[in-house]
Design a protein around this motif. Structure first.
Motif, PDB file in Angstrom:
ATOM      1  N   MET A   1       0.831  -1.214   0.000  1.00  0.00           N
ATOM      2  CA  MET A   1       0.000   0.000   0.000  1.00  0.00           C
ATOM      3  C   MET A   1       0.859   1.256   0.000  1.00  0.00           C
ATOM      4  O   MET A   1       0.452   2.310  -0.392  1.00  0.00           O
ATOM      5  N   SER A   2       2.099   1.130   0.493  1.00  0.00           N
ATOM      6  CA  SER A   2       2.983   2.281   0.559  1.00  0.00           C
ATOM      7  C   SER A   2       4.409   1.806   0.559  1.00  0.00           C
ATOM      8  O   SER A   2       4.705   0.628   0.692  1.00  0.00           O
ATOM      9  N   ASN A   3       5.335   2.750   0.385  1.00  0.00           N
ATOM     10  CA  ASN A   3       6.730   2.376   0.269  1.00  0.00           C
ATOM     11  C   ASN A   3       7.270   1.664   1.497  1.00  0.00           C
ATOM     12  O   ASN A   3       8.203   0.887   1.413  1.00  0.00           O
ATOM     13  N   GLY A   4       6.689   1.943   2.668  1.00  0.00           N
ATOM     14  CA  GLY A   4       7.160   1.298   3.880  1.00  0.00           C
ATOM     15  C   GLY A   4       7.003  -0.205   3.835  1.00  0.00           C
ATOM     16  O   GLY A   4       7.738  -0.943   4.488  1.00  0.00           O
ATOM     17  N   ASN A   5       6.065  -0.694   3.040  1.00  0.00           N
ATOM     18  CA  ASN A   5       5.841  -2.124   2.962  1.00  0.00           C
ATOM     19  C   ASN A   5       6.869  -2.822   2.087  1.00  0.00           C
ATOM     20  O   ASN A   5       6.841  -4.047   1.959  1.00  0.00           O
ATOM     21  N   ASP A 114      -1.975   0.813   8.055  1.00  0.00           N
ATOM     22  CA  ASP A 114      -0.543   0.990   8.322  1.00  0.00           C
ATOM     23  C   ASP A 114       0.033   1.998   7.331  1.00  0.00           C
ATOM     24  O   ASP A 114       0.637   1.644   6.323  1.00  0.00           O
ATOM     25  N   TYR A 115      -0.170   3.283   7.642  1.00  0.00           N
ATOM     26  CA  TYR A 115       0.277   4.349   6.746  1.00  0.00           C
ATOM     27  C   TYR A 115       1.759   4.672   6.979  1.00  0.00           C
ATOM     28  O   TYR A 115       2.266   4.527   8.091  1.00  0.00           O
ATOM     29  N   THR A 116       2.414   5.154   5.937  1.00  0.00           N
ATOM     30  CA  THR A 116       3.811   5.575   6.079  1.00  0.00           C
ATOM     31  C   THR A 116       4.082   6.957   5.495  1.00  0.00           C
ATOM     32  O   THR A 116       5.042   7.610   5.903  1.00  0.00           O
ATOM     33  N   LEU A 145       0.943   5.874  11.831  1.00  0.00           N
ATOM     34  CA  LEU A 145       1.177   7.144  11.123  1.00  0.00           C
ATOM     35  C   LEU A 145       2.643   7.537  11.231  1.00  0.00           C
ATOM     36  O   LEU A 145       3.304   7.237  12.235  1.00  0.00           O
ATOM     37  N   ASN A 146       3.136   8.217  10.204  1.00  0.00           N
ATOM     38  CA  ASN A 146       4.483   8.768  10.265  1.00  0.00           C
ATOM     39  C   ASN A 146       4.487   9.966  11.196  1.00  0.00           C
ATOM     40  O   ASN A 146       3.784  10.946  10.966  1.00  0.00           O
TER      41      ASN A 146
END
Length: 334
Positions: A1-5, A114-116, A145-146
């Motif tokens: 879903m986002s780069n953190g993953n 799980d947002y980044t 959240l970041n």
């Protein structure tokens, strides 16, 4: 879903501690509600690691992964660890899912957003508000959240040595908009205070989501900060019926009041960042527990695990407190 993953868990030990504490929390709730009957929704990433854990440890059999990146979705198909994960026919956003999915009253859900990306915090809080409006009693929501204050930027027209706090306070006021828990001042955007400010904004977004739902209430359960690079805030809450006796019955039945990491007020998140250690260092530290203090461990080892003695003492105290949730990583040759 986002780069953190895209980052493997073995490179994020503090995030793994957070996940293990979440599983521990769900095991407590399992004393009151059968967690294996829940539907788990989250951002699976290319490896779907959280989903495998939810099935293996908690026996959850119905899971939905949200993914917006097409290539990551293709990797999910290849890396599918178990057959009970629904990754959909193609990439889709969390907003699409929240708009179209029907949270049936007879089904219970665990949703981990799980947002980044710090640039999308306002949109993320909007999705959280929408989610809470659709949830039902005993549904569980976890949000990451970041919370890295540096992402708010600074005034490039000023010398780098100048304080960035005034610029960041104005920036955050604009970013949060209706989700600002109070007028944002410079004291709210310092490195130490920023995660708490975001936690209170998250709390406001959740309560905005249920403002037309007098039948339910938001009950905070935990909140942590950690850093495997940038500082992240993570918080978990449960939807309960808006009835004092039923709330008390939940805490008594789940025995959560005896859980050492319970945070029922979301006043301030707990720091779960642990020291970066070699295997030999960790074994040496654990051999000295539980009878040695962090100061005694430092004296015995003769060096700091962080950049200073106070920082090392703080991280060792965290290590001691959360030792049971800290993973072991090692190389395996296949």
């Amino acid at each position: 879903m986002s780069n953190g993953n895209q980052i493997a868990y073995h490179l994020r030990p503090n995030k793994t501690v957070d996940r293990n504490l979440f599983v521990d929390l769900l095991n407590k709730i399992n004393n009151y509600k059968n967690i294996s009957d829940y539907i788990y929704v989250g951002f699976g990433g290319p490896f779907l690691e959280d989903f495998k854990v939810m099935h293996t440890i908690l026996k959850i059999k119905k899971m939905i992964s949200l993914e917006i990146i097409e290539n990551t979705h293709k990797r999910q198909k290849f890396n599918m660890p178990i057959s009970c994960i629904d990754i959909g026919d193609g990439p889709h956003t969390a907003q699409d899912f929240l708009t179209n999915y029907h949270f049936k009253k007879r089904s219970r859900h665990i949703v981990w957003l799980d947002y980044t990306l710090p640039s999308e915090i306002n949109q993320q809080l909007g999705e959280i508000e929408l989610l809470c409006n659709n949830l039902n009693p005993y549904d569980i929501i976890k949000v990451t959240l970041n919370a890295h204050a540096e992402t708010l930027g600074r005034d490039n027209s000023l010398p780098y040595s100048a304080s960035p706090h005034a610029f960041r306070a104005n920036a955050l006021q604009d970013i949060l908009d209706v989700y600002a828990p109070h007028p944002i001042q410079e004291k709210h955007v310092t490195t130490k205070a920023y995660p708490t400010t975001l936690l209170h904004a998250l709390d406001k977004a959740m309560h905005m989501g249920i403002r037309t739902r007098p039948d339910i209430s938001i009950q905070p359960l935990s909140s942590f900060i950690y850093a495997d690079g940038q500082t992240m805030l993570t918080a978990t809450a449960i939807i309960l019926e808006n009835n004092h006796s039923k709330v008390e019955r939940f805490f008594k039945g789940s025995r959560l009041n005896n859980w050492p990491f319970l945070n029922k007020l979301w006043d301030k998140p707990k720091d779960i960042s642990i020291p970066v250690m070699s295997l030999k260092e960790r074994l040496e530290i654990e051999a000295k527990l539980p009878n040695s203090t962090p100061e005694e461990i430092i004296d015995s080892m003769g060096f700091f695990l962080a950049d200073s003695e106070p920082h090392t003492i703080k991280q060792l105290r965290t290590f001691i407190e959360y030792q049971r949730a800290i993973p072991w990583f090692s190389k395996v040759q296949l």
